[in-house]
Design a protein around this motif. Structure first.
Motif, PDB file in Angstrom:
ATOM      1  N   ASP A 288      47.707 -15.844  21.132  1.00 42.73           N
ATOM      2  CA  ASP A 288      49.156 -15.754  21.265  1.00 42.73           C
ATOM      3  C   ASP A 288      49.830 -16.990  20.676  1.00 42.73           C
ATOM      4  O   ASP A 288      50.989 -16.952  20.288  1.00 42.73           O
ATOM      5  CB  ASP A 288      49.552 -15.599  22.739  1.00 42.73           C
ATOM      6  N   PHE A 289      49.088 -18.094  20.632  1.00 41.50           N
ATOM      7  CA  PHE A 289      49.591 -19.336  20.063  1.00 41.50           C
ATOM      8  C   PHE A 289      48.414 -20.012  19.376  1.00 41.50           C
ATOM      9  O   PHE A 289      47.348 -20.166  19.967  1.00 41.50           O
ATOM     10  CB  PHE A 289      50.162 -20.227  21.177  1.00 41.50           C
ATOM     11  N   ILE A 290      48.585 -20.407  18.122  1.00 41.70           N
ATOM     12  CA  ILE A 290      47.523 -21.077  17.377  1.00 41.70           C
ATOM     13  C   ILE A 290      48.085 -22.376  16.827  1.00 41.70           C
ATOM     14  O   ILE A 290      49.146 -22.403  16.216  1.00 41.70           O
ATOM     15  CB  ILE A 290      47.006 -20.194  16.223  1.00 41.70           C
ATOM     16  N   LYS A 291      47.346 -23.457  17.069  1.00 43.28           N
ATOM     17  CA  LYS A 291      47.773 -24.771  16.603  1.00 43.28           C
ATOM     18  C   LYS A 291      46.613 -25.436  15.887  1.00 43.28           C
ATOM     19  O   LYS A 291      45.476 -25.364  16.351  1.00 43.28           O
ATOM     20  CB  LYS A 291      48.218 -25.618  17.799  1.00 43.28           C
ATOM     21  N   GLN A 292      46.896 -26.075  14.769  1.00 43.16           N
ATOM     22  CA  GLN A 292      45.852 -26.752  14.006  1.00 43.16           C
ATOM     23  C   GLN A 292      46.287 -28.176  13.720  1.00 43.16           C
ATOM     24  O   GLN A 292      47.405 -28.422  13.277  1.00 43.16           O
ATOM     25  CB  GLN A 292      45.592 -26.024  12.699  1.00 43.16           C
ATOM     26  N   GLU A 293      45.391 -29.111  14.034  1.00 44.11           N
ATOM     27  CA  GLU A 293      45.621 -30.519  13.739  1.00 44.11           C
ATOM     28  C   GLU A 293      44.336 -31.102  13.179  1.00 44.11           C
ATOM     29  O   GLU A 293      43.358 -31.257  13.902  1.00 44.11           O
ATOM     30  CB  GLU A 293      46.021 -31.292  14.996  1.00 44.11           C
ATOM     31  N   GLY A 294      44.342 -31.399  11.904  1.00 45.96           N
ATOM     32  CA  GLY A 294      43.163 -31.986  11.277  1.00 45.96           C
ATOM     33  C   GLY A 294      41.960 -31.060  11.385  1.00 45.96           C
ATOM     34  O   GLY A 294      42.005 -29.917  10.959  1.00 45.96           O
ATOM     35  N   ARG A 295      40.888 -31.550  11.986  1.00 42.49           N
ATOM     36  CA  ARG A 295      39.653 -30.777  12.114  1.00 42.49           C
ATOM     37  C   ARG A 295      39.620 -29.924  13.384  1.00 42.49           C
ATOM     38  O   ARG A 295      38.619 -29.279  13.671  1.00 42.49           O
ATOM     39  CB  ARG A 295      38.454 -31.726  12.107  1.00 42.49           C
ATOM     40  N   LEU A 296      40.692 -29.927  14.159  1.00 43.11           N
ATOM     41  CA  LEU A 296      40.733 -29.204  15.432  1.00 43.11           C
ATOM     42  C   LEU A 296      41.712 -28.040  15.351  1.00 43.11           C
ATOM     43  O   LEU A 296      42.802 -28.164  14.810  1.00 43.11           O
ATOM     44  CB  LEU A 296      41.170 -30.154  16.557  1.00 43.11           C
ATOM     45  N   LYS A 297      41.296 -26.890  15.893  1.00 39.12           N
ATOM     46  CA  LYS A 297      42.152 -25.711  15.954  1.00 39.12           C
ATOM     47  C   LYS A 297      42.140 -25.217  17.397  1.00 39.12           C
ATOM     48  O   LYS A 297      41.100 -25.187  18.048  1.00 39.12           O
ATOM     49  CB  LYS A 297      41.615 -24.621  15.018  1.00 39.12           C
ATOM     50  N   ASN A 298      43.315 -24.831  17.906  1.00 40.21           N
ATOM     51  CA  ASN A 298      43.458 -24.394  19.291  1.00 40.21           C
ATOM     52  C   ASN A 298      44.000 -22.971  19.308  1.00 40.21           C
ATOM     53  O   ASN A 298      45.066 -22.705  18.765  1.00 40.21           O
ATOM     54  CB  ASN A 298      44.411 -25.340  20.032  1.00 40.21           C
ATOM     55  N   PHE A 299      43.251 -22.054  19.912  1.00 43.70           N
ATOM     56  CA  PHE A 299      43.712 -20.686  20.135  1.00 43.70           C
ATOM     57  C   PHE A 299      44.101 -20.590  21.599  1.00 43.70           C
ATOM     58  O   PHE A 299      43.287 -20.859  22.486  1.00 43.70           O
ATOM     59  CB  PHE A 299      42.595 -19.676  19.850  1.00 43.70           C
ATOM     60  N   GLN A 300      45.354 -20.184  21.885  1.00 43.73           N
ATOM     61  CA  GLN A 300      45.796 -20.036  23.270  1.00 43.73           C
ATOM     62  C   GLN A 300      46.084 -18.565  23.530  1.00 43.73           C
ATOM     63  O   GLN A 300      46.804 -17.921  22.776  1.00 43.73           O
ATOM     64  CB  GLN A 300      47.052 -20.865  23.526  1.00 43.73           C
ATOM     65  N   TYR A 301      45.489 -18.048  24.611  1.00 41.71           N
ATOM     66  CA  TYR A 301      45.676 -16.659  25.012  1.00 41.71           C
ATOM     67  C   TYR A 301      46.494 -16.642  26.297  1.00 41.71           C
ATOM     68  O   TYR A 301      46.207 -17.387  27.231  1.00 41.71           O
ATOM     69  CB  TYR A 301      44.330 -15.968  25.226  1.00 41.71           C
ATOM     70  N   HIS A 302      47.516 -15.784  26.352  1.00 38.18           N
ATOM     71  CA  HIS A 302      48.378 -15.678  27.532  1.00 38.18           C
ATOM     72  C   HIS A 302      47.986 -14.424  28.316  1.00 38.18           C
ATOM     73  O   HIS A 302      48.008 -13.331  27.775  1.00 38.18           O
ATOM     74  CB  HIS A 302      49.839 -15.574  27.119  1.00 38.18           C
ATOM     75  N   PHE A 303      47.622 -14.619  29.574  1.00 40.67           N
ATOM     76  CA  PHE A 303      47.303 -13.521  30.469  1.00 40.67           C
ATOM     77  C   PHE A 303      48.373 -13.453  31.557  1.00 40.67           C
ATOM     78  O   PHE A 303      49.223 -14.323  31.661  1.00 40.67           O
ATOM     79  CB  PHE A 303      45.910 -13.706  31.073  1.00 40.67           C
ATOM     80  N   SER A 304      48.320 -12.435  32.402  1.00 39.00           N
ATOM     81  CA  SER A 304      49.357 -12.262  33.420  1.00 39.00           C
ATOM     82  C   SER A 304      49.371 -13.394  34.445  1.00 39.00           C
ATOM     83  O   SER A 304      50.413 -13.726  34.984  1.00 39.00           O
ATOM     84  CB  SER A 304      49.185 -10.921  34.123  1.00 39.00           C
ATOM     85  N   SER A 305      48.215 -14.010  34.704  1.00 32.66           N
ATOM     86  CA  SER A 305      48.193 -15.040  35.741  1.00 32.66           C
ATOM     87  C   SER A 305      47.707 -16.403  35.250  1.00 32.66           C
ATOM     88  O   SER A 305      47.617 -17.334  36.049  1.00 32.66           O
ATOM     89  CB  SER A 305      47.307 -14.583  36.906  1.00 32.66           C
ATOM     90  N   CYS A 306      47.381 -16.523  33.961  1.00 32.85           N
ATOM     91  CA  CYS A 306      46.890 -17.815  33.482  1.00 32.85           C
ATOM     92  C   CYS A 306      46.951 -17.884  31.957  1.00 32.85           C
ATOM     93  O   CYS A 306      47.272 -16.912  31.285  1.00 32.85           O
ATOM     94  CB  CYS A 306      45.467 -18.063  33.960  1.00 32.85           C
ATOM     95  N   PHE A 307      46.619 -19.044  31.442  1.00 32.94           N
ATOM     96  CA  PHE A 307      46.475 -19.269  30.019  1.00 32.94           C
ATOM     97  C   PHE A 307      45.038 -19.682  29.759  1.00 32.94           C
ATOM     98  O   PHE A 307      44.401 -20.319  30.592  1.00 32.94           O
ATOM     99  CB  PHE A 307      47.382 -20.407  29.535  1.00 32.94           C
ATOM    100  N   LEU A 308      44.507 -19.325  28.585  1.00 26.21           N
ATOM    101  CA  LEU A 308      43.170 -19.738  28.192  1.00 26.21           C
ATOM    102  C   LEU A 308      43.283 -20.426  26.848  1.00 26.21           C
ATOM    103  O   LEU A 308      43.777 -19.851  25.876  1.00 26.21           O
ATOM    104  CB  LEU A 308      42.236 -18.521  28.088  1.00 26.21           C
ATOM    105  N   ASP A 309      42.855 -21.687  26.802  1.00 26.70           N
ATOM    106  CA  ASP A 309      42.835 -22.448  25.558  1.00 26.70           C
ATOM    107  C   ASP A 309      41.394 -22.536  25.064  1.00 26.70           C
ATOM    108  O   ASP A 309      40.510 -22.952  25.811  1.00 26.70           O
ATOM    109  CB  ASP A 309      43.371 -23.861  25.780  1.00 26.70           C
ATOM    110  N   ILE A 310      41.174 -22.145  23.830  1.00 22.33           N
ATOM    111  CA  ILE A 310      39.858 -22.244  23.218  1.00 22.33           C
ATOM    112  C   ILE A 310      39.988 -23.158  22.013  1.00 22.33           C
ATOM    113  O   ILE A 310      40.820 -22.922  21.128  1.00 22.33           O
ATOM    114  CB  ILE A 310      39.313 -20.865  22.819  1.00 22.33           C
ATOM    115  N   PHE A 311      39.171 -24.206  21.984  1.00 24.76           N
ATOM    116  CA  PHE A 311      39.233 -25.193  20.922  1.00 24.76           C
ATOM    117  C   PHE A 311      38.084 -24.986  19.943  1.00 24.76           C
ATOM    118  O   PHE A 311      36.941 -24.795  20.338  1.00 24.76           O
ATOM    119  CB  PHE A 311      39.183 -26.605  21.512  1.00 24.76           C
ATOM    120  N   LEU A 312      38.421 -25.048  18.671  1.00 27.47           N
ATOM    121  CA  LEU A 312      37.445 -24.919  17.607  1.00 27.47           C
ATOM    122  C   LEU A 312      37.476 -26.188  16.770  1.00 27.47           C
ATOM    123  O   LEU A 312      38.536 -26.769  16.553  1.00 27.47           O
ATOM    124  CB  LEU A 312      37.773 -23.721  16.707  1.00 27.47           C
ATOM    125  N   THR A 313      36.305 -26.624  16.310  1.00 24.29           N
ATOM    126  CA  THR A 313      36.241 -27.785  15.430  1.00 24.29           C
ATOM    127  C   THR A 313      35.665 -27.367  14.090  1.00 24.29           C
ATOM    128  O   THR A 313      34.865 -26.440  13.999  1.00 24.29           O
ATOM    129  CB  THR A 313      35.374 -28.917  16.028  1.00 24.29           C
TER     130      THR A 313
END
Length: 85
Positions: A51-76
């Protein structure tokens, strides 16, 4: 003296206990270690685009929005692409 009206007493509110059974949905628990070392392609295939993707240098963050929480998954970034860390 003028006559004074006495205020009327209010009736007490009766409370009743409800014996209604509430069915809670079963929650599927996720083991976060299953995502480890997934490629970016596999993550998108299995979880969908974030639902939200952010990239900074060698790091990428995928954020998923659920009804009761958020899940952040980091990729290098590795030699062959981005992988979940």
């Amino acid at each position: 003296m003028a006559p004074i009206k006495e205020p009327k007493k209010k009736e007490k509110v009766k409370t009743v206990v409800l014996n209604k059974k509430i069915n809670h949905p079963k929650i599927k628990k996720i083991n976060l270690n299953t995502f480890k070392n997934w490629s970016e392609k596999k993550l998108i295939k299995e979880m969908g685009s974030g639902d939200f993707i952010k990239q900074e240098g060698r790091l990428k963050n995928f954020q998923y929005h659920f009804s009761s929480c958020f899940l952040d998954i980091f990729l290098t970034m590795k030699k062959s692409g981005y992988f979940v860390t």
